[in-house]
Design an enzyme around this catalytic site. Structure first.
Site, PDB file in Angstrom:
ATOM      1  N   CYS A  65     -17.176  55.916 -30.988  1.00 42.72           N
ATOM      2  CA  CYS A  65     -16.941  57.112 -31.796  1.00 42.72           C
ATOM      3  C   CYS A  65     -17.387  56.787 -33.217  1.00 42.72           C
ATOM      4  O   CYS A  65     -17.877  55.689 -33.479  1.00 42.72           O
ATOM      5  CB  CYS A  65     -15.500  57.613 -31.714  1.00 42.72           C
ATOM      6  N   HIS A  98     -10.910  34.835 -27.423  1.00 38.39           N
ATOM      7  CA  HIS A  98      -9.521  34.633 -27.841  1.00 38.39           C
ATOM      8  C   HIS A  98      -8.559  35.706 -27.355  1.00 38.39           C
ATOM      9  O   HIS A  98      -7.357  35.434 -27.238  1.00 38.39           O
ATOM     10  CB  HIS A  98      -9.434  34.560 -29.365  1.00 38.39           C
TER      11      HIS A  98
END
Length: 143
Positions: A65, A98
Site C-alpha cells: 500500500c 530474526h
C-alpha cells in the site's frame, strides 16, 4: 513456492513487476490485489493474503500500500501472521532471519519498483536463523 500477493491502488505497478520476477523464478502466485489506480480499501486486499498464509495455501505473502503501514496492520491482526514493513533489502533479510516473518509489507510511495523487487527476492531467499531468535518469536503470539 506458493506466494500470495495483495495491493491497493498505490501498488499495481509494483505488483506487476514483483509477480513477473516471481513467475520467472518458477513460483506460483495468487493475486488478491487491484490492477487499477482507482481508490480502494487496503484491508479488502490484505485479509485474503493473510488467510492464504494462515491456512497454508501460500508459503509467504506480499502486501503493498502507499505507506505499507495500513496493510501491514491489517495482516498482523491474523494470529498466524508475522508481517514486516520493509523499506530496504537489509531490513527484509533481518525480518526473515530474526523474526521469521511470513509476509513482507512494501511502502509503494517510499520505495522504487526495483528496490521492492530486490526486497521481495531477499525476503524469500533468506532463512530464519532460529536459535535465540526462536524464543523471541514464540513470545510474539498472544493466546
Amino acid at each position: 513456492m506458493k506466494i500470495s500477493i495483495g495491493n491497493d491502488h498505490a501498488g499495481p505497478d509494483y505488483k506487476k513487476a514483483i509477480v513477473k520476477m516471481l513467475e520467472e523464478k518458477g513460483h506460483q502466485v495468487t493475486n488478491h490485489g487491484t490492477d487499477t489506480t482507482d481508490s480502494v480499501d487496503y484491508p479488502d486486499f490484505g485479509h485474503p493474503v493473510a488467510q492464504d498464509v494462515e491456512n497454508g495455501n501460500a508459503d509467504f505473502g506480499i502486501v503493498i500500500c502507499g505507506s505499507g503501514n495500513g496493510i501491514n496492520m491489517t495482516v498482523n491482526k491474523h494470529q498466524g501472521i508475522r508481517s514486516a514493513l520493509c523499506w530496504t533489502k537489509e531490513i527484509s533479510a533481518l525480518a526473515r532471519q530474526h523474526n521469521n516473518a511470513n509476509i513482507i509489507s512494501i511502502p509503494a510511495r517510499f520505495t522504487s519498483i526495483p528496490q521492492a523487487v530486490e526486497m521481495v527476492d531477499t525476503f524469500l531467499n533468506t532463512a530464519f536463523e532460529g536459535g535465540r531468535h526462536a524464543n523471541r518469536v514464540d513470545k510474539i503470539a498472544c493466546s
